[in-house]
Write a protein that holds these residues in place. Structure first.
Motif, PDB file in Angstrom:
ATOM      1  N   GLY A 120       0.813  -1.216   0.000  1.00 31.90           N
ATOM      2  CA  GLY A 120       0.000   0.000   0.000  1.00 31.90           C
ATOM      3  C   GLY A 120       0.843   1.260   0.000  1.00 31.90           C
ATOM      4  O   GLY A 120       0.540   2.232  -0.704  1.00 31.90           O
ATOM      5  N   LEU A 121       1.933   1.267   0.764  1.00 30.89           N
ATOM      6  CA  LEU A 121       2.841   2.407   0.780  1.00 30.89           C
ATOM      7  C   LEU A 121       3.483   2.611  -0.589  1.00 30.89           C
ATOM      8  O   LEU A 121       3.591   3.749  -1.077  1.00 30.89           O
ATOM      9  CB  LEU A 121       3.920   2.185   1.840  1.00 30.89           C
ATOM     10  CG  LEU A 121       4.991   3.270   1.979  1.00 30.89           C
ATOM     11  CD1 LEU A 121       4.368   4.602   2.353  1.00 30.89           C
ATOM     12  CD2 LEU A 121       6.039   2.845   3.014  1.00 30.89           C
ATOM     13  N   ALA A 122       3.880   1.516  -1.226  1.00 33.99           N
ATOM     14  CA  ALA A 122       4.499   1.605  -2.548  1.00 33.99           C
ATOM     15  C   ALA A 122       3.510   2.108  -3.592  1.00 33.99           C
ATOM     16  O   ALA A 122       3.894   2.832  -4.524  1.00 33.99           O
ATOM     17  CB  ALA A 122       5.050   0.241  -2.956  1.00 33.99           C
ATOM     18  N   LEU A 123       2.240   1.729  -3.467  1.00 29.15           N
ATOM     19  CA  LEU A 123       1.227   2.228  -4.400  1.00 29.15           C
ATOM     20  C   LEU A 123       1.159   3.746  -4.359  1.00 29.15           C
ATOM     21  O   LEU A 123       1.070   4.409  -5.401  1.00 29.15           O
ATOM     22  CB  LEU A 123      -0.140   1.642  -4.048  1.00 29.15           C
ATOM     23  CG  LEU A 123      -0.479   0.248  -4.558  1.00 29.15           C
ATOM     24  CD1 LEU A 123      -1.825  -0.189  -4.007  1.00 29.15           C
ATOM     25  CD2 LEU A 123      -0.492   0.219  -6.080  1.00 29.15           C
ATOM     26  N   TRP A 124       1.191   4.308  -3.157  1.00 30.85           N
ATOM     27  CA  TRP A 124       1.145   5.767  -3.025  1.00 30.85           C
ATOM     28  C   TRP A 124       2.391   6.413  -3.609  1.00 30.85           C
ATOM     29  O   TRP A 124       2.306   7.386  -4.369  1.00 30.85           O
ATOM     30  CB  TRP A 124       0.995   6.149  -1.553  1.00 30.85           C
ATOM     31  CG  TRP A 124       1.104   7.625  -1.331  1.00 30.85           C
ATOM     32  CD1 TRP A 124       0.152   8.576  -1.592  1.00 30.85           C
ATOM     33  CD2 TRP A 124       2.244   8.325  -0.827  1.00 30.85           C
ATOM     34  NE1 TRP A 124       0.633   9.823  -1.281  1.00 30.85           N
ATOM     35  CE2 TRP A 124       1.910   9.704  -0.810  1.00 30.85           C
ATOM     36  CE3 TRP A 124       3.504   7.923  -0.384  1.00 30.85           C
ATOM     37  CZ2 TRP A 124       2.803  10.669  -0.369  1.00 30.85           C
ATOM     38  CZ3 TRP A 124       4.399   8.877   0.053  1.00 30.85           C
ATOM     39  CH2 TRP A 124       4.041  10.234   0.060  1.00 30.85           C
ATOM     40  N   VAL A 125       3.564   5.854  -3.299  1.00 26.17           N
ATOM     41  CA  VAL A 125       4.819   6.415  -3.820  1.00 26.17           C
ATOM     42  C   VAL A 125       4.830   6.372  -5.346  1.00 26.17           C
ATOM     43  O   VAL A 125       5.244   7.331  -6.008  1.00 26.17           O
ATOM     44  CB  VAL A 125       6.025   5.650  -3.247  1.00 26.17           C
ATOM     45  CG1 VAL A 125       7.318   6.078  -3.943  1.00 26.17           C
ATOM     46  CG2 VAL A 125       6.142   5.882  -1.741  1.00 26.17           C
ATOM     47  N   GLY A 126       4.352   5.266  -5.909  1.00 22.59           N
ATOM     48  CA  GLY A 126       4.342   5.122  -7.364  1.00 22.59           C
ATOM     49  C   GLY A 126       3.460   6.130  -8.069  1.00 22.59           C
ATOM     50  O   GLY A 126       3.662   6.424  -9.256  1.00 22.59           O
ATOM     51  N   GLU A 127       2.488   6.689  -7.364  1.00 21.97           N
ATOM     52  CA  GLU A 127       1.591   7.667  -7.964  1.00 21.97           C
ATOM     53  C   GLU A 127       2.141   9.094  -7.901  1.00 21.97           C
ATOM     54  O   GLU A 127       1.667   9.969  -8.615  1.00 21.97           O
ATOM     55  CB  GLU A 127       0.231   7.622  -7.261  1.00 21.97           C
ATOM     56  CG  GLU A 127      -0.575   6.367  -7.548  1.00 21.97           C
ATOM     57  CD  GLU A 127      -0.998   6.289  -9.002  1.00 21.97           C
ATOM     58  OE1 GLU A 127      -1.541   7.278  -9.526  1.00 21.97           O
ATOM     59  OE2 GLU A 127      -0.761   5.238  -9.624  1.00 21.97           O
ATOM     60  N   VAL A 128       3.117   9.343  -7.045  1.00 23.08           N
ATOM     61  CA  VAL A 128       3.578  10.720  -6.834  1.00 23.08           C
ATOM     62  C   VAL A 128       4.965  10.984  -7.408  1.00 23.08           C
ATOM     63  O   VAL A 128       5.440  12.118  -7.360  1.00 23.08           O
ATOM     64  CB  VAL A 128       3.565  11.080  -5.331  1.00 23.08           C
ATOM     65  CG1 VAL A 128       2.157  10.985  -4.766  1.00 23.08           C
ATOM     66  CG2 VAL A 128       4.526  10.195  -4.538  1.00 23.08           C
ATOM     67  N   VAL A 129       5.641   9.969  -7.944  1.00 18.80           N
ATOM     68  CA  VAL A 129       6.971  10.182  -8.522  1.00 18.80           C
ATOM     69  C   VAL A 129       6.898   9.987 -10.027  1.00 18.80           C
ATOM     70  O   VAL A 129       6.033   9.269 -10.537  1.00 18.80           O
ATOM     71  CB  VAL A 129       8.013   9.227  -7.909  1.00 18.80           C
ATOM     72  CG1 VAL A 129       8.109   9.434  -6.398  1.00 18.80           C
ATOM     73  CG2 VAL A 129       7.687   7.768  -8.228  1.00 18.80           C
TER      74      VAL A 129
END
Length: 271
Positions: free
Chosen positions: A111-120
């Protein structure tokens, strides 16, 4: 698509597909890119039947060819098919208590990686992959130095930290293998139990990641799946060779080659 000359290094000449989703086929790739894709599929098959770390070089190569985020969508179905070979071969050796202890924490990391993948952006995404690869190489070297020693206690916080870090790494770049290996080594599992437990863990995690790549990141399409299915013979060949190689290849020579090539590939992601 721009065709690179054979005399030029593919790392610096290949332009990733222009499509915003993975809408391309084998015809969009040059022959040496197809060869590299087949090689990556074969290495993925080898990694799932007990040849440790060999798939680490796959991640940087595919990121260079397809782009950072998009490459994760290309690689995931390949790993899912390879997972089946590992589970079929070692299906009776899994220690389910260790799988169930770490899987919930891995989902938090995903879940944390999903968020990071959307903002970089893609360049930052490739840099994150490279950093994770270097981190995993460090973990591989460290675990070699600590082999045979009980360097971690069997505590809930250890499973939680390894699960979150592994979930993040597997979603961002499919590079959670060394992290999960650290967790299992701390549990002192026998070889077959080590491989069987790892195989089941990654089968569960990878199949759960599949709809996330389709509906949230949109890195998997029918076209990319068709491309992946074409690699199935290479995956099967890798699984067959992996079973043979694990019995005859000197581990020290093999691990040294994997670490050097992986570090070089990860470095090329940063330049």
């Amino acid at each position: 698509m721009e065709k690179a000359g054979l005399s030029s290094a593919f790392f610096f000449t290949f332009t990733p597909p222009k499509q915003t989703t993975m809408d391309f086929l084998l015809s969009d790739l040059s022959w040496y890119q197809i060869t590299l894709l087949a090689l990556c599929a074969m290495l993925s098959g080898m990694s799932k039947v007990g040849v440790p770390g060999v798939s680490m070089i796959v991640v940087p190569i595919l990121a260079i060819i397809f782009g950072g985020k998009q490459s994760t969508g290309v690689l995931l179905p390949i790993l899912m098919m390879a997972d089946l070979f590992g589970v079929l071969y070692y299906r009776r050796h899994a220690q389910w208590s260790y799988v169930l202890k770490i899987v919930p924490w891995a989902f938090i990391g995903i879940g944390l990686a999903l968020w990071v993948g959307e903002v970089v952006n893609d360049e930052q995404f490739k840099n994150i992959i490279a950093i994770l690869v270097f981190l995993c190489i460090g973990l591989m070297l460290w675990q070699d130095r600590k082999r045979g020693k009980q360097f971690f206690p069997d505590r809930w916080w250890f499973a939680a930290s390894m699960g979150i870090l592994g979930g993040f790494a597997t979603m961002i770049g499919n590079v959670a293998g060394p992290i999960f290996a650290i967790y299992l080594l701390a549990m002192h599992l026998p070889k077959n139990s080590f491989i069987g437990t790892s195989a089941w863990f990654f089968l569960i995690v990878n199949y759960c990641k599949f709809p996330l790549h389709i509906f949230i990141w949109k890195t998997i399409s029918w076209q990319s799946l068709a491309l992946d299915f074409c690699t199935l013979p290479a995956i099967a060949l890798g699984a067959f060779l992996g079973i043979k190689l694990v019995k005859v290849l000197p581990e020290k020579i093999y691990r040294t080659a994997v670490i050097v090539l992986t570090a070089l590939s990860a470095f090329l992601l940063l330049v």
